[in-house]
Scaffold this motif. Structure first.
Motif, PDB file in Angstrom:
ATOM      1  N   PHE A   1       7.798  -1.667  -7.064  1.00  0.00           N
ATOM      2  CA  PHE A   1       9.269  -1.132  -7.593  1.00  0.00           C
ATOM      3  C   PHE A   1       9.534  -1.665  -9.074  1.00  0.00           C
ATOM      4  O   PHE A   1       9.139  -2.550  -9.546  1.00  0.00           O
ATOM      5  CB  PHE A   1      10.280  -1.840  -6.694  1.00  0.00           C
ATOM      6  N   ARG A   2      10.047  -0.731  -9.761  1.00  0.00           N
ATOM      7  CA  ARG A   2      10.522  -0.788 -11.060  1.00  0.00           C
ATOM      8  C   ARG A   2      11.962  -0.776 -11.086  1.00  0.00           C
ATOM      9  O   ARG A   2      12.656   0.294 -10.667  1.00  0.00           O
ATOM     10  CB  ARG A   2      10.142   0.197 -12.137  1.00  0.00           C
TER      11      ARG A   2
ATOM     12  N   THR B   1       8.758   7.607   7.365  1.00  0.00           N
ATOM     13  CA  THR B   1       8.440   8.328   5.956  1.00  0.00           C
ATOM     14  C   THR B   1       7.882   7.168   5.135  1.00  0.00           C
ATOM     15  O   THR B   1       8.583   6.044   4.886  1.00  0.00           O
ATOM     16  CB  THR B   1       9.643   8.697   5.652  1.00  0.00           C
ATOM     17  N   GLY B   2       6.646   7.296   4.786  1.00  0.00           N
ATOM     18  CA  GLY B   2       6.206   6.111   3.773  1.00  0.00           C
ATOM     19  C   GLY B   2       6.549   6.332   2.357  1.00  0.00           C
ATOM     20  O   GLY B   2       7.044   7.289   2.026  1.00  0.00           O
ATOM     21  N   LEU B   3       6.790   5.327   1.778  1.00  0.00           N
ATOM     22  CA  LEU B   3       6.877   5.363   0.366  1.00  0.00           C
ATOM     23  C   LEU B   3       5.996   5.687  -0.780  1.00  0.00           C
ATOM     24  O   LEU B   3       4.601   5.281  -0.510  1.00  0.00           O
ATOM     25  CB  LEU B   3       7.453   3.804  -0.241  1.00  0.00           C
ATOM     26  N   GLU B   4       6.302   6.576  -1.589  1.00  0.00           N
ATOM     27  CA  GLU B   4       5.374   7.112  -2.436  1.00  0.00           C
ATOM     28  C   GLU B   4       5.715   7.048  -3.832  1.00  0.00           C
ATOM     29  O   GLU B   4       7.130   6.971  -4.158  1.00  0.00           O
ATOM     30  CB  GLU B   4       5.037   8.702  -2.023  1.00  0.00           C
ATOM     31  N   PRO B   5       4.952   7.135  -4.792  1.00  0.00           N
ATOM     32  CA  PRO B   5       5.505   7.233  -6.275  1.00  0.00           C
ATOM     33  C   PRO B   5       6.418   8.325  -6.424  1.00  0.00           C
ATOM     34  O   PRO B   5       6.287   9.308  -5.953  1.00  0.00           O
ATOM     35  CB  PRO B   5       3.929   7.461  -7.134  1.00  0.00           C
ATOM     36  N   GLY B   6       7.412   7.933  -7.183  1.00  0.00           N
ATOM     37  CA  GLY B   6       8.475   9.027  -7.634  1.00  0.00           C
ATOM     38  C   GLY B   6       9.664   8.725  -6.677  1.00  0.00           C
ATOM     39  O   GLY B   6      10.740   9.398  -7.286  1.00  0.00           O
ATOM     40  N   MET B   7       9.703   8.223  -5.536  1.00  0.00           N
ATOM     41  CA  MET B   7      10.768   7.870  -4.915  1.00  0.00           C
ATOM     42  C   MET B   7      11.671   6.853  -5.664  1.00  0.00           C
ATOM     43  O   MET B   7      11.088   6.026  -6.183  1.00  0.00           O
ATOM     44  CB  MET B   7      10.341   7.510  -3.395  1.00  0.00           C
ATOM     45  N   VAL B   8      13.043   6.949  -5.139  1.00  0.00           N
ATOM     46  CA  VAL B   8      14.028   6.031  -5.754  1.00  0.00           C
ATOM     47  C   VAL B   8      14.954   5.304  -4.622  1.00  0.00           C
ATOM     48  O   VAL B   8      15.221   6.130  -3.759  1.00  0.00           O
ATOM     49  CB  VAL B   8      14.996   6.744  -6.804  1.00  0.00           C
TER      50      VAL B   8
ATOM     51  N   GLU C   1      -9.885   3.504  -1.201  1.00  0.00           N
ATOM     52  CA  GLU C   1      -9.168   4.848  -1.596  1.00  0.00           C
ATOM     53  C   GLU C   1      -7.555   4.539  -1.462  1.00  0.00           C
ATOM     54  O   GLU C   1      -6.644   5.284  -1.978  1.00  0.00           O
ATOM     55  CB  GLU C   1      -9.399   5.971  -0.536  1.00  0.00           C
ATOM     56  N   LYS C   2      -6.956   3.415  -0.868  1.00  0.00           N
ATOM     57  CA  LYS C   2      -5.695   3.192  -0.887  1.00  0.00           C
ATOM     58  C   LYS C   2      -5.086   2.568  -2.073  1.00  0.00           C
ATOM     59  O   LYS C   2      -5.433   1.604  -2.555  1.00  0.00           O
ATOM     60  CB  LYS C   2      -5.376   2.282   0.379  1.00  0.00           C
TER      61      LYS C   2
ATOM     62  N   PRO D   1       0.893  -1.229   0.125  1.00  0.00           N
ATOM     63  CA  PRO D   1       0.124   0.038  -0.124  1.00  0.00           C
ATOM     64  C   PRO D   1       0.718   1.067   0.093  1.00  0.00           C
ATOM     65  O   PRO D   1       2.058   1.140   0.439  1.00  0.00           O
ATOM     66  CB  PRO D   1      -0.682   0.097   1.269  1.00  0.00           C
ATOM     67  N   GLU D   2       0.330   2.473  -0.664  1.00  0.00           N
ATOM     68  CA  GLU D   2       1.198   3.632  -0.662  1.00  0.00           C
ATOM     69  C   GLU D   2       1.494   4.110   0.825  1.00  0.00           C
ATOM     70  O   GLU D   2       0.612   3.770   1.785  1.00  0.00           O
ATOM     71  CB  GLU D   2       0.204   4.748  -1.326  1.00  0.00           C
ATOM     72  N   ASN D   3       2.529   4.877   1.026  1.00  0.00           N
ATOM     73  CA  ASN D   3       2.810   5.186   2.352  1.00  0.00           C
ATOM     74  C   ASN D   3       3.135   3.953   3.395  1.00  0.00           C
ATOM     75  O   ASN D   3       3.416   4.390   4.669  1.00  0.00           O
ATOM     76  CB  ASN D   3       1.856   6.089   2.846  1.00  0.00           C
ATOM     77  N   THR D   4       3.486   2.989   2.840  1.00  0.00           N
ATOM     78  CA  THR D   4       4.188   2.056   3.611  1.00  0.00           C
ATOM     79  C   THR D   4       5.587   2.246   4.067  1.00  0.00           C
ATOM     80  O   THR D   4       6.455   2.586   3.061  1.00  0.00           O
ATOM     81  CB  THR D   4       4.216   0.673   3.006  1.00  0.00           C
TER      82      THR D   4
END
Length: 621
Positions: free
Chosen positions: A561-562, A516-523, A555-556, A465-468
């Motif tokens: 990962f890519r 700090t949760g993981l979000e799209p765009g993070m590397v 909503e979650k 899930p986002e913000n994990t």
């Protein structure tokens, strides 16, 4: 005892003259940098320990170096005999403040340099020592500098360059507008926000201003501070050596963005002036120094930390850290380009290594230098992104090993060879680790390598899930090792900058709690490992981007990962009997993508090498 002419003996003399019972020397510089420039490498000067993490503690009778498990072996080999290595994080080993509480008496004074201690670090240390009645006090002029004297290096003078808009993806004005929105809302509803945001982390200053520098080895940053005013208060203020930005493209860029340039040391006066006008300044306690806080509160005459600052400052996490961590499309494209270039360089290197390695072996130092030469052939290469780790056999078990020309070992066909390296390119930053065996690996080597690879694959294939937070995913990379009672003593992954620092926050993947949760765009990197002291080390590292899966639970949204890294795993080190069909298929698909991406840019010999090394796993090696 320390030799009379040693830096340690000289420092002890100064302790007495300053009425101090102890003095603490951290690794950090005024900007909380991982790699301080030479003039701030005080801990290394004092202790001879060259690792990037560690704290020195000196009393009249004791000299102690605290560092973590990554550096135990390195520190043991580098420290002079008068120093004691303290293995931080080891069960039963007291923390620095705990040891001081036992060693010193009530009312005794422990000195620190307020310019190189963050507010958070001072708070924590002062609180721990206060329980024992010990005072943590600011010493205005760094005592190690007095010992170092005229031999201390000067301020770096490297030129600054503009980071092109097509790579930055956002202009300075756009970034400032986003930050001002957060400044207006800072501190809660109805308080009017803040007047200034003080930016002290070098990569954050560079990101905000779309500049890059070369003051710090491996990191494209320049010594500088930035003060962002609220709307209508004035110009964006950059504190930097004016000679670095005078004339040419850089000066034109700053003028067009409305940036006012002031001398580097002027930041303290600017904070005093803001405080004198009653203006409120936002500081990040995790990175801003105690010296900056003292200036922003007109408290530089106070020897000890004052907890309540009367509303003059807001101590809260900078908004820039998270903004910078979430790469925009242009930054992500640059990172993809950099990793392709890096893959080409590593094909060049590993094919060279196989062609040139004999039973006599090759110097680890020269092998590491060859990696740099291969990267330097690629367009847009600037520098390595960190000190190359090239260790064979027992040196591979030293997690942050650094080969020296006169003392290094040999890369031979008889043991695993671990190469952890990376590059700074105009387009982006890379970090990759591959472990190979250039002879006949033992069953133990193969099993350990395969389990490390399985950990890498398990985390890389995760859906979450986002913000994990990263610490909730860390065990996925360790589980294949845990099944056979093995583990590793370092984190699993760190954030990576976009043509900036190779180690970047605020996110990461490790057993330490980081909310700090993981979000799209993070590397972030994924780099599990396994190490047998005195025998061998194995680590496999890829850099991955966080992206949406297109699925959601209510909503979650769910993320994955890519992989950005473009280089194969050594096939003969993989035990197919341990891999599932799904894992075999995943590796084969990854290898197919690596070949299709890199092959068009390789010469015939390199292409043939890559084809062999990306063949399906169940084909004969």
């Amino acid at each position: 005892p320390a030799p009379a002419s040693s830096p340690l003996a000289s420092l002890r003399t100064l302790l007495s003259s300053h009425s101090l019972s102890a003095y603490i020397v951290p690794t950090s510089d005024p900007h909380a940098s991982e790699y301080p420039p030479p003039l701030y490498s005080r801990r290394q000067f004092l202790t001879s320990f060259s690792g990037s993490a560690g704290t020195a503690l000196v009393t009249a009778t004791s000299a102690r170096l605290y560092t973590d498990a990554r550096y135990f072996l390195q520190a043991a080999s580098e420290l002079p005999q008068e120093w004691t290595l303290v293995k931080s994080g080891t069960p039963g080993v007291a923390k620095l403040e705990e040891w001081l509480a036992e060693a010193l008496g009530k009312g005794e004074r422990v000195g620190i340099d307020p310019e190189v201690w963050s507010v958070s670090a001072v708070r924590a240390a002062a609180k721990a020592l206060k329980v024992a009645g010990i005072r943590l006090v600011a010493v205005p002029h760094n005592l190690v500098d007095k010992v170092w004297g005229e031999k201390r290096p000067g301020m770096p003078r490297a030129a600054v360059r503009v980071h092109a808009g097509k790579l930055a993806g956002m202009g300075v004005a756009e970034k400032v507008a986003a930050v001002r929105g957060r400044m207006a809302a800072a501190g809660g509803t109805g308080n009017g926000g803040v007047d200034w945001l003080l930016v002290s982390m070098l990569d954050e200053v560079m990101w905000m201003t779309n500049l890059r520098g070369a003051d710090v080895e491996f990191n494209p940053v320049a010594l500088s501070y930035l003060m962002v005013p609220r709307s209508g208060l004035g110009a964006l203020r950059l504190f930097i050596d004016p000679g670095k930005v005078a004339g040419g493209e850089v000066a034109a860029h700053l003028a067009s963005e409305g940036v006012e340039v002031s001398p580097y040391e002027g930041v303290y006066g600017a904070l005093r002036e803001a405080a004198g006008r009653g203006e409120r300044v936002w500081l990040d306690p995790a990175s801003a120094s105690w010296a900056l806080l003292r200036a922003a509160t007109l408290g530089e005459e106070k020897e000890e930390l004052v907890e309540k600052e009367g509303g003059k400052v807001l101590l809260s996490t900078t908004p820039i850290s998270l903004m910078k961590a979430k790469k925009n499309p242009a930054e992500m494209k640059g990172l993809e380009t950099a990793h392709v270039l890096d893959g080409l360089a590593l094909v060049d290197f590993f094919s060279w290594l196989e062609d040139n390695l004999t039973s006599a072996g090759l110097s680890e130092f020269e092998v590491g230098a060859q990696v740099d030469r291969c990267r330097a052939k690629q367009p847009g290469f600037i520098d390595p992104s960190f000190p190359t780790i090239a260790g064979c056999g027992p040196n591979g078990a030293i997690i942050h090993y650094h080969a020296q020309p006169t003392t290094c070992g040999l890369v031979t066909p008889t043991a695993p060879f671990l190469l952890d390296s990376g590059g700074q390119y105009l387009a982006g930053t890379t970090d990759i680790t591959r472990t190979v065996h250039l002879g006949d690996p033992s069953p133990t080597h193969i099993e350990c390598f395969t389990r490390v690879l399985q950990g890498n694959l398990a985390l890389e294939r995760a859906i979450f899930p986002e913000n994990t937070p990263g610490h909730m995913l860390d065990s996925l990379a360790r589980l294949p090792l845990w099944r056979v009672a093995k583990d590793y003593r370092h984190g699993t992954g760190h954030g990576v900058g976009a043509a900036l620092n190779v180690h970047e926050g605020p996110h990461g993947i490790s057993q330490r709690q980081n909310n700090t949760g993981l979000e799209p765009g993070m590397v972030v990197s994924i780099e599990p490992g396994y190490y047998e002291e005195g025998e061998f080390g194995i680590r496999i590292e890829n850099v991955v981007a966080v992206e949406e899966t297109g699925t959601a639970f209510g909503e979650k949204k769910f993320l994955r990962f890519r992989n950005l890294t473009m280089f194969p795993y050594q096939r003969k080190m993989i035990d197919l009997g341990l891999l599932s069909d799904e894992e075999v298929h995943y590796v084969d698909e990854y290898h197919r993508k690596v070949f299709e991406t890199l092959a068009p840019s390789l010469n015939d010999a390199q292409r043939a090498w890559l084809k062999t090394n990306t063949a399906p796993l169940r084909d004969a090696c």
